[in-house]
Structures are given as C-alpha cells and as structure tokens.
Design an enzyme around this catalytic site. Structure first.
Site, short mmCIF file in Angstrom:
data_model
loop_
_atom_site.label_atom_id
_atom_site.label_comp_id
_atom_site.label_asym_id
_atom_site.label_seq_id
_atom_site.Cartn_x
_atom_site.Cartn_y
_atom_site.Cartn_z
N LYS A 173 7.65 -34.47 33.54
CA LYS A 173 6.81 -34.14 34.86
C LYS A 173 6.30 -32.79 34.80
O LYS A 173 6.65 -31.66 34.75
CB LYS A 173 7.83 -33.98 36.22
CG LYS A 173 7.21 -34.44 37.34
CD LYS A 173 6.10 -33.42 37.85
CE LYS A 173 6.77 -32.17 38.50
NZ LYS A 173 5.32 -31.31 39.02
N GLU A 249 15.56 -22.36 31.75
CA GLU A 249 14.92 -20.92 31.34
C GLU A 249 13.87 -20.90 32.65
O GLU A 249 12.95 -21.46 32.88
CB GLU A 249 14.08 -21.28 30.06
CG GLU A 249 13.67 -19.92 29.54
CD GLU A 249 12.28 -19.25 30.03
OE1 GLU A 249 12.35 -18.69 30.75
OE2 GLU A 249 11.28 -19.74 29.26
N CYS A 283 7.17 -15.66 30.74
CA CYS A 283 8.44 -15.13 31.32
C CYS A 283 9.16 -14.07 30.65
O CYS A 283 9.73 -13.48 30.98
CB CYS A 283 9.34 -16.35 31.27
SG CYS A 283 9.58 -17.21 29.58
N GLU A 382 9.96 -10.66 40.44
CA GLU A 382 9.18 -11.23 39.33
C GLU A 382 7.75 -11.41 39.91
O GLU A 382 7.42 -12.22 40.93
CB GLU A 382 9.69 -12.71 38.74
CG GLU A 382 8.63 -12.97 37.68
CD GLU A 382 9.25 -14.21 36.78
OE1 GLU A 382 9.18 -14.46 35.77
OE2 GLU A 382 9.64 -15.14 37.55
#
Length: 478
Positions: A173, A249, A283, A382
């Site tokens: 996906k 992750e 990231c 973040e």
C-alpha cells in the site's frame, strides 16, 4: 493523462467501484495522474492472490529467488533516469537527489538482499551426547508493506527486497501522495519474471480505506510500516486481531550534538545536508542542533551564510538544492510550527517564509530558529520540513540530558575530535542509530531502527530476515 491502476495477481486493474483520486505535482500544483482508489474489495483480492502465490514462492529455491531479485535490480538501473524523474514529479525533491540517492539505492537494496540471503544461516546446539538441536528458517507468509511518501521507491524496496528474498509474498500500500514508482516497480517485477501474485500493489488511503483493510486482514501475517508515529499506533491496534508480526520505522526528532573541538567546516556542510536534504522530509534529518557555547556564535554565522547560498526552486533543475514540500496540507502544517515557535519567543535567524520568486508550488525557505527552550513545541515534535532549532549548551551532561528528553529515539549525530568523548556520549544517547563525525553513512548489514516512539524492531542484514522469517527448532535425540 496517465492512469495508475492496482497491480493484483499479475494484472493492472481498476477498482471494483471505479473510484479514482488525483496525483498532484507539489512543485507545480498540477494534476499529473489519476489513481485507482482501492478499498476492502481490492485488498481482499490482493491478499488472496498473495496467499495462493505463497504456496509456490515460499518453496522456490533461494538461488532462483536471488536470480530474480538481481534481475529486478538490473531493470531498475536500466530505467534509472525515468524512475528518477517520476520520483521527483511525485515528491517535489530535487532531481539530482533522485538520481544520486533514491534510485541507485533502490536497485542496491535488491542486490544486497539477493546476495545476503544466499549466505544466511541458523543455529545448532549439541547437548553433550544426548541430543542435537538445529533451527530451520522458513518464510512467514503474506506481508503487508506500507511505504511513505518522502522516499517512495528507496524505502519501498528496503521492505520488498528482504520480504521476497525470504520467500514471502506481499501486498503493497504505497502512500497516496506518491503512487507512481510503486506502480513502475510492479511493471519491473513482472518483466523480471516474478510469478503472478507474489507482489501486489493496491493504491488508496489509510484510515477506513485500503490501509486499514490491509492491516486488519486476517490472512496478512506480518506488517512492515514506515511512517509517522500516530499511524504506527493505529496499525498496532489493528494488527492485534490476529497477532501479526510488526516492524515499524516511525518518526524522529534527531539531535546533532556539536562540541567546540569539532571540525567546523565539515560540521557546517554536513549539518546543511542533514537538516535540509529532501526539504527536511527525512526521518533521519537532524532537526535539533546543540552547539557547545564557545562555538555557538561562529557556527550560526557560518551556517546562515551557507544557507543563504542554497537554491530553492524547480526540482527538475539540476542546480536546485531544496525542492517543494509534498503537499499544501503539509506546507501549512510546517508553517504552523514556525508561527507558534515565534509566538513562544523563538527568533527566526534565516528563512521562515515562502520564496518570493516562486508563485506556484509548495515551497518553503530553509529556516533556522534560535532562542527557544527545551520545552517549546518545535523542539519536542517532529516538524518534517526544512526547519531546525539551534541551542547552545555548556556541558556534556547537560546536552545528553536534553538530547534524551524526547519521546523519539531514531538517530543522533555527534561531532567531536575527542575519541573518548565520542564513544562515551554515544553510549548514553537513546537512539537506534548514532553517527560520529558523519551523517547517513549506511552499511546495510547493520541494525537500523528506533527506540521509544520511533519504532519497533530492526532492519538490515540478518535483522531484516529475523522479521521476514520464522525459526523452528528441531531437537533430535541421539
């Protein structure tokens, strides 16, 4: 206009209900493709195909699986320029980055795991002269692979390659914002001779759509996700229904720790890259910069001078350093962080706005914010954009405490020429990946992953196969 369809059981197909959504180029705000919008029906079909294909693929000799993976890598390299341009059209990242990082690494991911699986071993233990124990390694089954929008093909192949090398089948996906190269990967896998049903791609959205249908599906045995922390929590809840294996992750709020004895020229150049590569939409980007006080003012002067020389513009221009953010929604989110940081007392040293010369596209200037404290939102959450905070520190103990005062624990970078201090500080930082005097230098044999809310599990080398295989211990009485 191109139409991107699902790839299920070896065929490109529309959704059962015919629904589609638009794919937008973030650099121009133009529609570049229409994409089939999948849901539970398409996920059911894809999982059924993967389950059927697993019966044969799971028994395919390792040498044959390796051969096909190398052929996939060959085809990625043959189509490298096309894939790089498509990646840039989808993401807004500079074409030069797609050419030099994303596509070469996608090919290498297949080569690495194609070779690594051939030397993969297990364990054997002898209980004196009583018994012999040995472990058998086998594939798990059907994997749900959910990939992000920031490095679509790079990070998708990081999952697909070990998944297929281990003998599993998969349903992918892709992120709805970047569907193109996942579709091209399906074409490449078919051309490389991958049997029908081994790899399937279903486009669509996450909650109450294709994403949740995949993670909840009773015939999906394991789920690997790269994405934001909130998504990871939702997937974990969904996977509880049949205790799926999980590998996450997730987000990061990564510190760069710069001691006064560091090589300043190297620090500045690498910090520019670690903070603003891919518009800060990585990231692993270092978004919290801590500088020992004697170096603080000089670092800021050199850093801002260097940022002022960066070119923000058309990602297709090879001279562009910083491209467009992924979407208007994300641009507004990042701008909101900047506005609130200023309201909290922060000061914008450089950047902070949209480039005046760019009338269309989701662009933002590289931004440095100072005069914030450790409890400010922009230091703790973040941002995932070209925005960093820079704070001074006075002692090793102080910076370690501040560095670890976060919900995240993905990566960190330490800059010092003092070897003892480098090892001492690295041992105390709560992060899964730590670089000393460098950034984003990766040996794919090493464990990669995060602590705290940055993820679950490790990938890379044998660690990927620990996730994508099951071990059975066989005890033989002698």
């Amino acid at each position: 206009m191109e139409v991107l369809r699902h790839f299920i059981d070896g065929e490109f197909v529309e959704s059962k209900d015919g629904r589609r959504f638009q794919n937008i180029n973030p650099a121009t705000e133009e529609v570049i493709a229409e994409v089939a919008e999948g849901g539970r029906d398409e996920i059911d079909r894809a999982v059924s195909a993967a389950r059927r294909a697993f019966k044969e693929w799971g028994r395919t000799p390792v040498a044959r699986r390796s051969e096909i993976l190398h052929r996939i890598a060959d085809l990625i390299e043959e189509r490298a320029e096309e894939l790089a341009r498509l990646e840039t059209l989808d993401t807004g990242k500079p074409l030069q980055l797609s050419r030099t990082l994303d596509i070469p690494r996608a090919a290498y991911n297949f080569r690495f795991f194609a070779d690594f699986v051939k030397g993969l071993g297990t364990e054997a233990f002898q209980m004196d002269d009583v018994a012999l124990n040995y472990a058998l390694r086998r594939p798990v089954g059907v994997a749900g692979l959910i990939s992000p929008w920031n490095a679509p093909l790079f990070l998708l192949t990081w999952k697909v390659a070990p998944c297929l090398a281990a003998g599993n089948t998969c349903v992918i996906k892709p992120a709805e914002l970047t569907p193109t190269t996942a579709t091209r990967l399906a074409e490449i896998c078919q051309e490389a001779g991958l049997p029908d049903g081994v790899l399937n791609v279903v486009h669509g959205f996450g909650p109450d759509a294709a994403g949740s249908a995949l993670t909840e599906h009773p015939n999906v045995d394991l789920v690997s996700l790269t994405g934001e922390t909130a998504t990871g929590k939702a997937v974990m809840r969904a996977a509880a229904s049949n205790l799926k294996k999980l590998s996450f992750e997730l987000g990061g709020k990564n510190p760069n720790i710069i001691f006064a004895d560091a090589d300043l020229e190297d620090v500045v150049e690498t910090t520019i890259r670690s903070s603003f590569a891919n518009q800060g939409e990585l990231c692993l980007c270092g978004s919290r910069v801590y500088v020992e006080r004697p170096l603080y003012d000089e670092f800021l002067r050199r850093m801002t001078d260097r940022i002022a020389s960066l070119t923000v513009g058309d990602p297709m221009d090879t001279g562009t350093d910083v491209g467009a953010l992924i979407s208007q929604e994300h641009l507004l989110r990042v701008e909101g962080f900047i506005e609130r940081a200023v309201a909290d007392g922060g000061r914008i040293l450089i950047g902070g706005g949209r480039p005046a010369h760019l009338k269309r596209g989701y662009y933002l200037e590289p931004t440095v914010i100072v005069d914030v404290d450790r409890y400010c939102e922009i230091v703790r959450h973040e941002v995932f954009g070209p925005v960093i905070t820079v704070q001074p520190f006075d002692s090793e103990e102080e910076v370690i405490e501040q560095t670890n005062d976060t919900d995240y624990g993905l990566s960190a970078t330490i800059w010092t020429t003092n070897l003892k201090r480098a090892h001492r500080v690295a041992a105390q930082i709560e992060a899964g990946v730590i670089w000393i005097n460098t950034w984003f230098l990766r040996d794919l044999r090493t464990p990669f992953g995060g602590m705290k809310q940055s993820g679950i599990g490790r990938e890379g080398g044998v660690h990927s196969f620990e996730f994508f295989t099951e071990l059975t211990n066989v005890c033989v009485k002698l």
